[in-house]
Design an enzyme around this catalytic site. Structure first.
Site, PDB file in Angstrom:
ATOM      1  N   LYS A  37       0.842  -1.205   0.149  1.00 37.95           N
ATOM      2  CA  LYS A  37       0.026   0.031  -0.074  1.00 37.95           C
ATOM      3  C   LYS A  37       0.903   1.214  -0.050  1.00 37.95           C
ATOM      4  CE  LYS A  37      -1.673   1.538   4.168  1.00 37.95           C
ATOM      5  NZ  LYS A  37      -1.377   2.989   4.196  1.00 37.95           N
ATOM      6  N   ASN A  38       1.858   1.142   0.868  1.00 36.31           N
ATOM      7  CA  ASN A  38       2.663   2.273   1.011  1.00 36.31           C
ATOM      8  C   ASN A  38       3.694   2.846  -0.268  1.00 36.31           C
ATOM      9  OD1 ASN A  38       1.440   2.871   3.365  1.00 36.31           O
ATOM     10  ND2 ASN A  38       3.185   2.544   4.819  1.00 36.31           N
ATOM     11  N   ARG A  95      -4.184  10.358   5.308  1.00 38.10           N
ATOM     12  CA  ARG A  95      -3.222  11.389   5.324  1.00 38.10           C
ATOM     13  C   ARG A  95      -2.491  11.364   4.219  1.00 38.10           C
ATOM     14  NH1 ARG A  95       0.246  14.068   8.873  1.00 38.10           N
ATOM     15  NH2 ARG A  95       2.301  13.714   8.035  1.00 38.10           N
ATOM     16  N   CYS A 130      -5.133   8.610  10.012  1.00 40.52           N
ATOM     17  CA  CYS A 130      -4.824   7.615  11.480  1.00 40.52           C
ATOM     18  C   CYS A 130      -4.668   8.794  12.500  1.00 40.52           C
ATOM     19  CB  CYS A 130      -3.697   6.712  11.184  1.00 40.52           C
ATOM     20  SG  CYS A 130      -3.628   5.536  10.336  1.00 40.52           S
ATOM     21  N   ARG A 175       0.618  15.124  13.676  1.00 42.84           N
ATOM     22  CA  ARG A 175       1.371  14.553  12.514  1.00 42.84           C
ATOM     23  C   ARG A 175       1.437  15.725  11.510  1.00 42.84           C
ATOM     24  NH1 ARG A 175      -0.317   8.922  10.455  1.00 42.84           N
ATOM     25  NH2 ARG A 175       1.462   8.983   9.077  1.00 42.84           N
ATOM     26  N   ASP A 184       5.481   0.620  11.908  1.00 47.42           N
ATOM     27  CA  ASP A 184       3.988  -0.027  11.823  1.00 47.42           C
ATOM     28  C   ASP A 184       3.945  -1.283  12.062  1.00 47.42           C
ATOM     29  OD1 ASP A 184       3.308   2.316  10.390  1.00 47.42           O
ATOM     30  OD2 ASP A 184       3.610   1.912   8.577  1.00 47.42           O
ATOM     31  N   ARG A 240      -8.241  -0.695   5.740  1.00 43.18           N
ATOM     32  CA  ARG A 240      -7.510   0.124   5.138  1.00 43.18           C
ATOM     33  C   ARG A 240      -6.373  -0.327   4.434  1.00 43.18           C
ATOM     34  NH1 ARG A 240      -6.526   5.369   8.064  1.00 43.18           N
ATOM     35  NH2 ARG A 240      -5.285   5.747   6.143  1.00 43.18           N
TER      36      ARG A 240
HETATM   37  C1  UD1 Z   1       4.582   7.228   6.411  1.00 44.59           C
HETATM   38  C2  UD1 Z   1       3.781   5.746   6.141  1.00 44.59           C
HETATM   39  C3  UD1 Z   1       3.383   5.148   7.732  1.00 44.59           C
HETATM   40  C4  UD1 Z   1       4.450   5.161   8.433  1.00 44.59           C
HETATM   41  C5  UD1 Z   1       5.320   6.353   8.391  1.00 44.59           C
HETATM   42  C6  UD1 Z   1       6.637   6.249   9.487  1.00 44.59           C
HETATM   43  C7  UD1 Z   1       2.869   5.895   3.989  1.00 44.59           C
HETATM   44  C8  UD1 Z   1       1.602   6.460   3.100  1.00 44.59           C
HETATM   45  N1  UD1 Z   1       2.656   5.887   5.310  1.00 44.59           N
HETATM   46  O1  UD1 Z   1       3.786   7.922   7.000  1.00 44.59           O
HETATM   47  O2  UD1 Z   1       2.520   3.971   7.355  1.00 44.59           O
HETATM   48  O3  UD1 Z   1       4.142   4.731   9.765  1.00 44.59           O
HETATM   49  O4  UD1 Z   1       5.864   6.891   7.210  1.00 44.59           O
HETATM   50  O5  UD1 Z   1       7.385   5.183   8.716  1.00 44.59           O
HETATM   51  O6  UD1 Z   1       4.104   5.722   3.629  1.00 44.59           O
HETATM   52  N2  UD1 Z   1       6.909  14.707  10.480  1.00 44.59           N
HETATM   53  C9  UD1 Z   1       7.047  15.995  10.980  1.00 44.59           C
HETATM   54  N3  UD1 Z   1       6.810  16.978   9.919  1.00 44.59           N
HETATM   55  C10 UD1 Z   1       6.449  16.494   8.583  1.00 44.59           C
HETATM   56  C11 UD1 Z   1       6.389  15.064   8.537  1.00 44.59           C
HETATM   57  C12 UD1 Z   1       6.850  14.361   9.611  1.00 44.59           C
HETATM   58  O7  UD1 Z   1       7.411  16.384  12.130  1.00 44.59           O
HETATM   59  O8  UD1 Z   1       6.286  17.174   7.738  1.00 44.59           O
HETATM   60  C13 UD1 Z   1       7.082  13.706  11.851  1.00 44.59           C
HETATM   61  C14 UD1 Z   1       5.959  12.918  11.880  1.00 44.59           C
HETATM   62  O9  UD1 Z   1       4.990  13.544  12.659  1.00 44.59           O
HETATM   63  C15 UD1 Z   1       6.472  11.627  12.315  1.00 44.59           C
HETATM   64  C16 UD1 Z   1       7.867  11.425  11.742  1.00 44.59           C
HETATM   65  O10 UD1 Z   1       8.168  12.813  11.228  1.00 44.59           O
HETATM   66  O11 UD1 Z   1       6.743  11.800  13.920  1.00 44.59           O
HETATM   67  C17 UD1 Z   1       7.806  10.490  10.586  1.00 44.59           C
HETATM   68  O12 UD1 Z   1       6.764  10.710   9.916  1.00 44.59           O
HETATM   69  P1  UD1 Z   1       6.677  10.410   8.267  1.00 44.59           P
HETATM   70  O13 UD1 Z   1       7.782   9.473   7.858  1.00 44.59           O
HETATM   71  O14 UD1 Z   1       6.514  11.615   7.505  1.00 44.59           O
HETATM   72  O15 UD1 Z   1       5.400   9.617   8.184  1.00 44.59           O
HETATM   73  P2  UD1 Z   1       4.286   9.310   6.760  1.00 44.59           P
HETATM   74  O16 UD1 Z   1       5.134   9.651   5.672  1.00 44.59           O
HETATM   75  O17 UD1 Z   1       3.063  10.448   7.180  1.00 44.59           O
END
Ligand code: UD1
Length: 420
Positions: free
Chosen positions: A22-23, A95, A119, A124, A307, A399
Site C-alpha cells: 500500500k505504501n 493522510r 490515522c 502529525r 508500523d 484500509r
Molecule cells: C509513512 C507511512 C506510515 C508510517 C510512517 C513512518 C505511508 C503512506 N505512510 O507515513 O505508514 O507509519 O511513514 O514510517 O507511506 N513529521 C514532521 N513533519 C513533517 C512530516 C513528518 O514532523 O512534515 C514527523 C511525523 O510527525 C513523524 C515522523 O516525522 O513523527 C515520521 O513521519 P513520516 O515519515 O512523514 O510519516 P508518513 O510519511 O506520514
C-alpha cells in the site's frame, strides 16, 4: 461496522502471498499524475480502501483511472487535469492524500490542498513537505485549513530534512523531478517504498539517484512519459503474518516480498526464538514453543518499523521475561496497549516506552481497533489468546490489509468476519 470473531489458541501452518505494498502503491499512483502523455499501467495494486480514496482524488483532479481488482491492475491517464484543489472531504479519509500536492504543483503551477486527516497518531505535521516546496521556490500560504502552493516552475535546491519523512521525501521527489536544475535531499527517508517510487519515476524518464540512502539527487527534466510498472510486495503485511505465527504458534511461509526489506524485523523475531529460512521472494518462519523477551526501538528505515510495533508487542505479551519497546517515530502510538490489557497482557507505558511483562497466557475479550496497525496487532494477539476475541472497528484494518481474515483462515486460524 464489521467485526472479527477469533477463536484463539490454534496453531497455524501454510503459505501466504502478500499483496502489493500500500505504501508504495499510493505514491506511485500519485506519481502517475506527473505524466502528461499517454496512459500508465500499474500492476500489483492492492484493492484496498486507501487505494479507492486516492483513485477518487485522481478522478476529482480530472485524471481517467481504472482498477481491475481481480488482476490488481490500474490504469491512469493524467493527460488533462481539470482541477488543482484537493478537497478536505477526500483528504480527511487518508493522510497520504497529501502526496498529490507535489504532482499538482509540478503539473499545474498551483496546488490548493487541504491539510490531511487519516490515522490518529498524535500530532502529525506536514511542515517538512511545506518547507521543502518553499526551498524549491514555491510561494506558500495557508488559509482555512488549506495550503496553497504556487510556482510556474519549481527550481532545484538543497533540502535538509530535520528528520527523515517518508511521504515528505516522496512529495519533494515529484516536485524536483520536473523542476529546473538539480535538487539534493539531505536526510531523505531510506524506505524500500521510496526506492520503488524512484524506480517508477526513473522508468518514466526522471533522473533520480541515491534513493534508499540519506542523500538523494534529482536532476529535473522537462517532462515524464507514461510507463508500465509493478509495485513491490508489502513488507508490512508480510511482517504481520510472520508475527501471527509467533503468537499462534506453528509455521508460515510468506511469498511476494523481498526478505531484505524485513532485515531488522527478522533479526528481532530470531532474537525472540524464531527460526527463519530466506528464499527467493519469500520467508519461512518457524515459531518457538514460547518466545523470549526482546527489546526494540522503532526508528526510520532500516530501523524497526513503527508500523509493526503493535504486532511485535502482541508477540511479546506472552514471551518469557520482560521486553521493552521504545517508540521514537510517532508521539502517540500506544493506543493498542489498553486493548491488549483487556486480553490479560501485562504492559505499562511511561513516556514513549512500553514495558511488557510476558504472561503465560492471554484470554479472549472484546477489543477495538483504533488504526490500521493497532488493529493488526489486536488480531494477532487474539490468535494467541484462549477463548473468543472480538475485534471491533475492522474498517481501520481494511484500509491496509486485503481480506486479512481469509488469508489467516487459509493457514488454519479460526477467524471470521461478521457483518453488522
Ligand atoms: C509513512 C507511512 C506510515 C508510517 C510512517 C513512518 C505511508 C503512506 N505512510 O507515513 O505508514 O507509519 O511513514 O514510517 O507511506 N513529521 C514532521 N513533519 C513533517 C512530516 C513528518 O514532523 O512534515 C514527523 C511525523 O510527525 C513523524 C515522523 O516525522 O513523527 C515520521 O513521519 P513520516 O515519515 O512523514 O510519516 P508518513 O510519511 O506520514
Amino acid at each position: 461496522m464489521d467485526k472479527f470473531v477469533i477463536h484463539g489458541g490454534k496453531k497455524i501452518a501454510g503459505r501466504l502471498t502478500v499483496e502489493g505494498a500500500k505504501n508504495a502503491a499510493l505514491p506511485i499512483i500519485a506519481g502517475a499524475l506527473l505524466m502528461k502523455n499517454g496512459e500508465s499501467t500499474l500492476h500489483n495494486i492492492p484493492p484496498l480502501r486507501d487505494i479507492d480514496t486516492l483513485m477518487a482524488m485522481l478522478k476529482h483532479l480530472g485524471a481517467a483511472v481504472t482498477l481491475d481488482r481481480e488482476k490488481r491492475t490500474m490504469t491512469v491517464n493524467a493527460g488533462t487535469l481539470t482541477a488543482n484543489t484537493a478537497p478536505y472531504d477526500l483528504m480527511r479519509q487518508m493522510r497520504a492524500s497529501f502526496l498529490v500536492l507535489g504532482p499538482i504543483l509540478a503539473r499545474m503551477g498551483k496546488a490548493v490542498v487541504s491539510l490531511p486527516g487519516g490515522c490518529s497518531l498524535g500530532p502529525r505535521p506536514v511542515d517538512l513537505h511545506i518547507k521543502g516546496f518553499a526551498a524549491l521556490g514555491a510561494e506558500i500560504s495557508e488559509d482555512q485549513g488549506y495550503i496553497t502552493a504556487s510556482a510556474p516552475r519549481l527550481t532545484g535546491n538543497t533540502i535538509y530534512f530535520d528528520r527523515p519523512s517518508h511521504t515528505g521525501t516522496e512529495n519533494i521527489m515529484y516536485g524536483a523531478a520536473l523542476a529546473s536544475g538539480t535538487t539534493r535531499i539531505i536526510n531523505a527517508a531510506c524506505d524500500p517504498e521510496v526506492i520503488d517510487l524512484a524506480l517508477f519515476l526513473n522508468k518514466a524518464g526522471a533522473r533520480i539517484s541515491g534513493a534508499g540512502t540519506p542523500t538523494m539527487t534529482i536532476e529535473g527534466v522537462e517532462s515524464l512519459h507514461s510507463v508500465e510498472y509493478s509495485v513491490m510486495g508489502d513488507r508490512l503485511e508480510a511482517g504481520t503474518y510472520l508475527m501471527a505465527a509467533m503468537t499462534a504458534g506453528g509455521e508460515v511461509e510468506v511469498s511476494g516480498v523481498e526478505a531484505s526489506a524485513l532485515d531488522m524485523v527478522l533479526k528481532k523475531l530470531r532474537e525472540a526464538g524464531a527460526e527463519t529460512i530466506l528464499r527467493d521472494g519469500g520467508i519461512l518462519l518457524r515459531a518457538p514453543e514460547r518466545c523470549r523477551a526482546v527489546n526494540a526501538v522503532t526508528f526510520p528505515f532500516p530501523g524497526f518499523p513503527t508500523d509493526l510495533q503493535a504486532c511485535l508487542m502482541a508477540v511479546l505479551t506472552k514471551a518469557e521475561g520482560i521486553s521493552r519497546i521504545r517508540e521514537t517515530v510517532f508521539e502517540d502510538r500506544f493506543s493498542h496497549v489498553m486493548e491488549m490489557r483487556r486480553l490479560g497482557a501485562d504492559i505499562s507505558v511511561a513516556a514513549n516506552e512500553a514495558t511488557i511483562n510476558g504472561v503465560a497466557a492471554l484470554s479472549g475479550a472484546a477489543v477495538m481497533a483504533s488504526d490500521i496497525r493497532a488493529g493488526a496487532g489486536l488480531v494477532i494477539a487474539g490468535l494467541g489468546a484462549s477463548g473468543t476475541t472480538e475485534v471491533l472497528r475492522v474498517y481501520h484494518i481494511d484500509r491496509g490489509y486485503y481480506r486479512v481474515e481469509e488469508k489467516l483462515a487459509s493457514v488454519g486460524a479460526d477467524i471470521q468476519r461478521i457483518a453488522s
